[in-house]
Design a protein around this motif. Structure first.
Motif, PDB file in Angstrom:
ATOM      1  N   GLU A   1      25.113  -0.305  -1.935  1.00  0.00           N
ATOM      2  CA  GLU A   1      24.732  -1.491  -1.568  1.00  0.00           C
ATOM      3  C   GLU A   1      24.030  -1.406  -0.745  1.00  0.00           C
ATOM      4  N   VAL A   2      23.181  -0.715  -0.553  1.00  0.00           N
ATOM      5  CA  VAL A   2      21.835  -0.602   0.482  1.00  0.00           C
ATOM      6  C   VAL A   2      20.944  -1.912   0.289  1.00  0.00           C
ATOM      7  N   PHE A   3      21.019  -2.173  -1.403  1.00  0.00           N
ATOM      8  CA  PHE A   3      20.161  -3.743  -0.924  1.00  0.00           C
ATOM      9  C   PHE A   3      20.615  -4.525  -1.769  1.00  0.00           C
ATOM     10  N   GLU A   4      20.262  -5.838  -1.229  1.00  0.00           N
ATOM     11  CA  GLU A   4      20.515  -7.149  -2.399  1.00  0.00           C
ATOM     12  C   GLU A   4      19.584  -7.432  -3.481  1.00  0.00           C
ATOM     13  N   PRO A   5      20.099  -7.976  -4.676  1.00  0.00           N
ATOM     14  CA  PRO A   5      19.037  -8.036  -5.528  1.00  0.00           C
ATOM     15  C   PRO A   5      18.454  -9.040  -5.668  1.00  0.00           C
ATOM     16  N   TYR A   6      16.816  -8.470  -6.082  1.00  0.00           N
ATOM     17  CA  TYR A   6      15.561  -9.734  -5.596  1.00  0.00           C
ATOM     18  C   TYR A   6      14.367  -9.158  -7.039  1.00  0.00           C
ATOM     19  N   ALA A   7      14.445 -10.309  -7.867  1.00  0.00           N
ATOM     20  CA  ALA A   7      13.142 -10.175  -8.831  1.00  0.00           C
ATOM     21  C   ALA A   7      12.327 -10.861  -8.337  1.00  0.00           C
ATOM     22  N   PRO A   8      11.174 -10.600  -8.470  1.00  0.00           N
ATOM     23  CA  PRO A   8       9.545 -10.867  -7.923  1.00  0.00           C
ATOM     24  C   PRO A   8       9.262 -11.654  -9.726  1.00  0.00           C
ATOM     25  N   ALA A   9       8.987 -12.937  -9.736  1.00  0.00           N
ATOM     26  CA  ALA A   9       9.148 -13.836 -10.276  1.00  0.00           C
ATOM     27  C   ALA A   9       7.024 -12.766 -11.069  1.00  0.00           C
ATOM     28  N   ASP A  10       6.869 -11.980  -9.941  1.00  0.00           N
ATOM     29  CA  ASP A  10       5.117 -11.260 -11.101  1.00  0.00           C
ATOM     30  C   ASP A  10       5.264  -9.914 -11.507  1.00  0.00           C
ATOM     31  N   LEU A  11       6.356  -9.301 -11.090  1.00  0.00           N
ATOM     32  CA  LEU A  11       6.414  -7.848 -11.563  1.00  0.00           C
ATOM     33  C   LEU A  11       5.648  -7.800 -13.488  1.00  0.00           C
ATOM     34  N   PRO A  12       4.952  -6.662 -13.296  1.00  0.00           N
ATOM     35  CA  PRO A  12       4.358  -6.446 -13.986  1.00  0.00           C
ATOM     36  C   PRO A  12       4.764  -5.699 -15.550  1.00  0.00           C
ATOM     37  N   ASP A  13       4.648  -6.432 -16.997  1.00  0.00           N
ATOM     38  CA  ASP A  13       5.164  -5.578 -17.823  1.00  0.00           C
ATOM     39  C   ASP A  13       5.400  -3.932 -17.865  1.00  0.00           C
ATOM     40  N   SER A  14       4.355  -3.678 -17.464  1.00  0.00           N
ATOM     41  CA  SER A  14       4.659  -2.390 -16.844  1.00  0.00           C
ATOM     42  C   SER A  14       5.440  -1.471 -16.766  1.00  0.00           C
TER      43      SER A  14
ATOM     44  N   GLY B   1      -5.580  22.490  -7.744  1.00  0.00           N
ATOM     45  CA  GLY B   1      -5.544  21.917  -9.250  1.00  0.00           C
ATOM     46  C   GLY B   1      -3.887  21.771  -9.837  1.00  0.00           C
ATOM     47  N   ALA B   2      -3.490  20.979 -10.624  1.00  0.00           N
ATOM     48  CA  ALA B   2      -2.467  20.913 -10.815  1.00  0.00           C
ATOM     49  C   ALA B   2      -2.232  21.587 -12.008  1.00  0.00           C
ATOM     50  N   LEU B   3      -0.478  21.659 -12.246  1.00  0.00           N
ATOM     51  CA  LEU B   3      -0.069  22.506 -12.974  1.00  0.00           C
ATOM     52  C   LEU B   3       0.833  21.825 -13.878  1.00  0.00           C
ATOM     53  N   LEU B   4       0.343  21.026 -15.045  1.00  0.00           N
ATOM     54  CA  LEU B   4       0.872  19.818 -15.827  1.00  0.00           C
ATOM     55  C   LEU B   4       2.066  20.311 -16.537  1.00  0.00           C
ATOM     56  N   ASP B   5       2.174  21.307 -16.770  1.00  0.00           N
ATOM     57  CA  ASP B   5       3.730  21.425 -16.922  1.00  0.00           C
ATOM     58  C   ASP B   5       4.430  22.504 -15.972  1.00  0.00           C
ATOM     59  N   THR B   6       4.733  21.288 -14.812  1.00  0.00           N
ATOM     60  CA  THR B   6       5.584  21.824 -14.399  1.00  0.00           C
ATOM     61  C   THR B   6       5.982  20.654 -13.944  1.00  0.00           C
ATOM     62  N   CYS B   7       5.577  19.337 -14.242  1.00  0.00           N
ATOM     63  CA  CYS B   7       6.220  18.045 -13.825  1.00  0.00           C
ATOM     64  C   CYS B   7       6.890  17.138 -13.651  1.00  0.00           C
ATOM     65  N   PHE B   8       7.321  16.284 -13.014  1.00  0.00           N
ATOM     66  CA  PHE B   8       8.595  15.857 -13.021  1.00  0.00           C
ATOM     67  C   PHE B   8       7.646  14.490 -12.583  1.00  0.00           C
ATOM     68  N   ARG B   9       8.544  13.215 -13.592  1.00  0.00           N
ATOM     69  CA  ARG B   9       7.812  11.968 -13.102  1.00  0.00           C
ATOM     70  C   ARG B   9       8.285  10.841 -12.015  1.00  0.00           C
ATOM     71  N   GLN B  10       7.905  10.381 -10.867  1.00  0.00           N
ATOM     72  CA  GLN B  10       9.229  10.308  -9.692  1.00  0.00           C
ATOM     73  C   GLN B  10       8.203   8.627  -9.536  1.00  0.00           C
ATOM     74  N   VAL B  11       8.785   7.474  -9.151  1.00  0.00           N
ATOM     75  CA  VAL B  11       9.016   6.477  -9.952  1.00  0.00           C
ATOM     76  C   VAL B  11       9.566   6.249  -8.220  1.00  0.00           C
ATOM     77  N   GLU B  12       8.658   4.779  -7.732  1.00  0.00           N
ATOM     78  CA  GLU B  12       8.837   4.494  -5.861  1.00  0.00           C
ATOM     79  C   GLU B  12       8.583   3.152  -5.806  1.00  0.00           C
ATOM     80  N   TYR B  13       9.938   2.383  -5.335  1.00  0.00           N
ATOM     81  CA  TYR B  13      10.900   1.173  -5.311  1.00  0.00           C
ATOM     82  C   TYR B  13      11.064   0.632  -4.021  1.00  0.00           C
ATOM     83  N   ALA B  14      11.108  -0.292  -3.994  1.00  0.00           N
ATOM     84  CA  ALA B  14      11.210  -1.383  -3.027  1.00  0.00           C
ATOM     85  C   ALA B  14      11.853  -2.242  -2.828  1.00  0.00           C
ATOM     86  N   GLY B  15      13.067  -2.509  -1.732  1.00  0.00           N
ATOM     87  CA  GLY B  15      13.974  -2.802  -2.205  1.00  0.00           C
ATOM     88  C   GLY B  15      14.089  -4.293  -0.633  1.00  0.00           C
ATOM     89  N   VAL B  16      15.197  -5.149  -0.910  1.00  0.00           N
ATOM     90  CA  VAL B  16      15.382  -6.144   0.348  1.00  0.00           C
ATOM     91  C   VAL B  16      16.552  -5.611   0.845  1.00  0.00           C
TER      92      VAL B  16
END
Length: 372
Positions: A126-139, A277-292
């Protein structure tokens, strides 16, 4: 995660993270270049209306790889009336640990840099409080961390092994391509990775091996990798900028854990090839977030800062500054990224619920297996 003025994931060091006062003409010029207000439009949780908030200081807690162009920071401050103060307690893993330890007396108003490998830990605490930006891109909607809107996705990147082409050419050794290749005798003592207990890229790589080998195989893989001379360091910066032979540190290890975008940084101006060069057969997708942050002294300013991170100007700045992909897929990317910074076509995946349920146990098992 950086070098000289830039580093592959978070290209600019934190030396300029001081309090910045908004200044007139420079900020107005930056706003003209941005082509829009950078304060953001606010979301559906009270909004981020700086005129109502009356300005004030917004304390931003982030990892040590955060970077945005100074003119955008200055423009935001001038446009919104807020003054930004930045602090960086360490890598992404250290950031989450500090946010949890200080949740009853938060370090700031808003945090950036919590990633999908650690997000559930922060949400459960419970580190963050909810916030939903109006302009969050569909993607960006595919990357939401929970239904409550505790965290806002800002950027994505693939954590992958990188190799130093020059080193392998000079030593007459074929480059590895897969995770399994690293176990071969010719790659003994050549790989350095950050610790998953203290580094978010390190944890992402641990998750890649879970996705690749499953519950029955990932522990044996790490035991074999460790036996083949693996070096483990605390964080990404040590691994890439100190121990890796292919970057500014000129270290002794030609295989390092970094990002699929890292080679684009290493390309010399005017060159048509990358030295790494990056070895593209070794990857994990990382998503970074911001929060209030829950209990923030300036929640309105925190929301305004999150809105700012989603503006077109900032999303377009992210690739060149932090060498990750903007979460807004409408943003035009640098031309060099097509050649030197592709996302992995099929990154390894682990379901978010499995990460939440097993992350701590996996880290402990990894520690027992690799560190002892």
């Amino acid at each position: 995660m950086f070098h000289h003025a830039r580093r592959p994931h978070g290209p600019r060091p934190a030396t300029a993270r001081r309090r910045r006062a908004a200044t007139g003409l420079t900020a107005l010029a930056a706003l003209a270049l941005a082509g829009c207000s950078l304060a953001g439009g606010g979301g559906d949780d009270g909004g981020a209306d700086p005129s109502a908030a009356g300005g004030g200081v917004v304390r931003v807690v982030t990892h040590d790889s955060f970077s945005l162009s100074e003119d955008l920071i200055t423009a935001f401050e001038a446009d919104s009336g807020y003054t930004l103060e930045f602090s960086a307690p360490g890598d992404g893993g250290a950031l989450v640990n500090q946010l949890i330890l200080t949740k009853d007396s938060p370090l700031g108003d808003v945090a950036f840099g919590v990633d999908n490998s650690f997000a559930s830990r922060a949400i459960d605490a419970e580190v963050f409080e909810p916030y939903a930006p109006a302009d969050l891109p569909d993607s960006a909607e595919q990357y939401l961390a929970d239904d409550a809107g505790s965290l806002t996705p800002i950027d994505v990147g693939d954590v992958c092994l990188n190799v130093d082409h020059t080193w392998f050419t000079e030593h007459g050794i074929a480059e590895p391509a897969t995770l399994e290749d690293l176990l071969a005798p010719e790659y003994e003592g050549l790989t350095v990775v950050p610790n998953p207990a203290t580094s978010s890229p390190g944890l992402a790589f641990l998750l890649a091996t879970v996705g690749a080998f499953g519950e029955d195989g990932w522990v044996d893989y790490w035991a074999d990798l460790s036996a083949n001379g693996l070096k483990v360091v605390q964080g990404w910066s040590d691994a890439y900028s100190v121990d890796f032979s292919g970057s500014t540190g000129a270290g002794a290890y030609p295989i390092v854990l970094s990002y699929s975008t890292s080679p684009a940084f290493e390309v010399a101006e005017g060159a048509d090839s990358a030295p790494t060069g990056a070895l593209l057969d070794t990857c994990f997708r990382q998503v970074e977030y911001a929060g209030v942050l829950a209990g923030a002294e300036n929640p309105e300013g925190a929301r305004a800062f999150i809105d700012f991170l989603l503006t077109e100007a900032v999303q377009a700045d992210i690739p060149g500054q932090m060498y990750v992909y903007p979460v807004d897929e409408r943003v035009e990317l640098p031309e060099s990224w097509t050649t030197f910074a592709p996302l992995a076509p099929e990154p390894f995946e682990v379901a978010p619920e499995d990460i939440a349920a097993n992350r701590d146990a996996w880290i402990q098992t990894w520690t027992d297996t690799v560190i002892g």
